[in-house]
Design a protein around this motif. Structure first.
Motif, PDB file in Angstrom:
ATOM      1  N   UNK A   1       0.987   0.425  -9.401  1.00  0.00           N
ATOM      2  CA  UNK A   1      -0.079  -0.212 -10.177  1.00  0.00           C
ATOM      3  C   UNK A   1      -1.256  -0.570  -9.273  1.00  0.00           C
ATOM      4  N   UNK A   2      -0.976  -0.969  -8.048  1.00  0.00           N
ATOM      5  CA  UNK A   2      -2.020  -1.272  -7.084  1.00  0.00           C
ATOM      6  C   UNK A   2      -2.832  -0.035  -6.719  1.00  0.00           C
ATOM      7  N   UNK A   3      -2.165   1.111  -6.600  1.00  0.00           N
ATOM      8  CA  UNK A   3      -2.872   2.362  -6.322  1.00  0.00           C
ATOM      9  C   UNK A   3      -3.790   2.728  -7.474  1.00  0.00           C
ATOM     10  N   UNK A   4      -3.300   2.536  -8.686  1.00  0.00           N
ATOM     11  CA  UNK A   4      -4.116   2.826  -9.867  1.00  0.00           C
ATOM     12  C   UNK A   4      -5.329   1.900  -9.910  1.00  0.00           C
ATOM     13  N   UNK A   5      -5.114   0.610  -9.634  1.00  0.00           N
ATOM     14  CA  UNK A   5      -6.211  -0.349  -9.626  1.00  0.00           C
ATOM     15  C   UNK A   5      -7.225  -0.014  -8.544  1.00  0.00           C
ATOM     16  N   UNK A   6      -6.760   0.344  -7.348  1.00  0.00           N
ATOM     17  CA  UNK A   6      -7.663   0.704  -6.253  1.00  0.00           C
ATOM     18  C   UNK A   6      -8.498   1.926  -6.626  1.00  0.00           C
ATOM     19  N   UNK A   7      -7.877   2.899  -7.272  1.00  0.00           N
ATOM     20  CA  UNK A   7      -8.599   4.098  -7.701  1.00  0.00           C
ATOM     21  C   UNK A   7      -9.674   3.755  -8.731  1.00  0.00           C
ATOM     22  N   UNK A   8      -9.338   2.901  -9.694  1.00  0.00           N
ATOM     23  CA  UNK A   8     -10.306   2.515 -10.714  1.00  0.00           C
ATOM     24  C   UNK A   8     -11.458   1.723 -10.113  1.00  0.00           C
ATOM     25  N   UNK A   9     -11.143   0.787  -9.228  1.00  0.00           N
ATOM     26  CA  UNK A   9     -12.193  -0.001  -8.568  1.00  0.00           C
ATOM     27  C   UNK A   9     -13.105   0.915  -7.762  1.00  0.00           C
ATOM     28  N   UNK A  10     -12.513   1.876  -7.044  1.00  0.00           N
ATOM     29  CA  UNK A  10     -13.298   2.802  -6.241  1.00  0.00           C
ATOM     30  C   UNK A  10     -14.258   3.609  -7.107  1.00  0.00           C
ATOM     31  N   UNK A  11     -13.772   4.148  -8.213  1.00  0.00           N
ATOM     32  CA  UNK A  11     -14.616   4.966  -9.077  1.00  0.00           C
ATOM     33  C   UNK A  11     -15.769   4.154  -9.663  1.00  0.00           C
ATOM     34  N   UNK A  12     -15.477   2.936 -10.116  1.00  0.00           N
ATOM     35  CA  UNK A  12     -16.520   2.096 -10.708  1.00  0.00           C
ATOM     36  C   UNK A  12     -17.561   1.711  -9.662  1.00  0.00           C
TER      37      UNK A  12
ATOM     38  N   UNK B   1     -15.062   1.129   0.543  1.00  0.00           N
ATOM     39  CA  UNK B   1     -13.924   1.420   1.424  1.00  0.00           C
ATOM     40  C   UNK B   1     -13.272   0.133   1.918  1.00  0.00           C
ATOM     41  N   UNK B   2     -14.082  -0.867   2.235  1.00  0.00           N
ATOM     42  CA  UNK B   2     -13.517  -2.145   2.695  1.00  0.00           C
ATOM     43  C   UNK B   2     -12.734  -2.862   1.590  1.00  0.00           C
ATOM     44  N   UNK B   3     -13.106  -2.619   0.357  1.00  0.00           N
ATOM     45  CA  UNK B   3     -12.403  -3.263  -0.754  1.00  0.00           C
ATOM     46  C   UNK B   3     -11.140  -2.501  -1.145  1.00  0.00           C
ATOM     47  N   UNK B   4     -11.208  -1.180  -1.147  1.00  0.00           N
ATOM     48  CA  UNK B   4     -10.100  -0.409  -1.712  1.00  0.00           C
ATOM     49  C   UNK B   4      -9.111   0.172  -0.704  1.00  0.00           C
TER      50      UNK B   4
ATOM     51  N   UNK C   1      -4.607  -5.005   0.360  1.00  0.00           N
ATOM     52  CA  UNK C   1      -4.820  -6.408   0.005  1.00  0.00           C
ATOM     53  C   UNK C   1      -3.666  -6.896  -0.864  1.00  0.00           C
ATOM     54  N   UNK C   2      -3.373  -8.209  -0.845  1.00  0.00           N
ATOM     55  CA  UNK C   2      -2.251  -8.742  -1.633  1.00  0.00           C
ATOM     56  C   UNK C   2      -2.354  -8.467  -3.134  1.00  0.00           C
ATOM     57  N   UNK C   3      -3.570  -8.412  -3.687  1.00  0.00           N
ATOM     58  CA  UNK C   3      -3.666  -8.175  -5.128  1.00  0.00           C
ATOM     59  C   UNK C   3      -3.348  -6.728  -5.506  1.00  0.00           C
ATOM     60  N   UNK C   4      -3.206  -5.837  -4.529  1.00  0.00           N
ATOM     61  CA  UNK C   4      -2.755  -4.475  -4.798  1.00  0.00           C
ATOM     62  C   UNK C   4      -1.229  -4.363  -4.741  1.00  0.00           C
ATOM     63  N   UNK C   5      -0.547  -5.421  -4.377  1.00  0.00           N
ATOM     64  CA  UNK C   5       0.908  -5.379  -4.204  1.00  0.00           C
ATOM     65  C   UNK C   5       1.588  -6.459  -5.038  1.00  0.00           C
TER      66      UNK C   5
END
Length: 91
Positions: free
Chosen positions: A4-15, A49-52, A56-60
């Motif tokens: 779920x964290x990988x999915x969130x990181x991908x969505x944040x990156x795209x936006x 890149x620094x965000x995604x 980070x703990x919210x990705x896990x």
């Protein structure tokens, strides 16, 4: 990082990349500077890149629970079905 964290990181990156692309284009157009457009976009890519990229703990938040080796031995491994037909032969 969990699934779920990988999915969130991908969505944040795209936006973020889309937002920074629009902001950099507008800034470059208003200022009439291709260099400023590229600098704004490069800054946006760096911030993204620094965000995604870091874990980070919210990705896990939903870590996977792996089986202990002793527990895994109790469960049989799935068997792969073997076909009796050979490839390339017609019947």
């Amino acid at each position: 990082m969990d699934w779920q964290g990988q999915k969130l990181a991908e969505q944040i990156m795209q936006v973020l990349l889309l937002v920074f692309a629009v902001v950099s284009f507008v800034a470059g157009y208003v200022l009439g500077s291709f260099q400023m457009m590229m600098l704004v976009y490069a800054g946006g890519v760096t911030l993204t890149a620094l965000i995604t990229v870091p874990n980070w703990p919210f990705f896990n938040r939903r870590p996977l629970n792996w089986l202990d080796p002793s527990e895994a031995e109790k469960h049989p491994k799935p068997q792969v079905a073997v076909s009796s037909k050979k490839k390339g032969t017609k019947k």
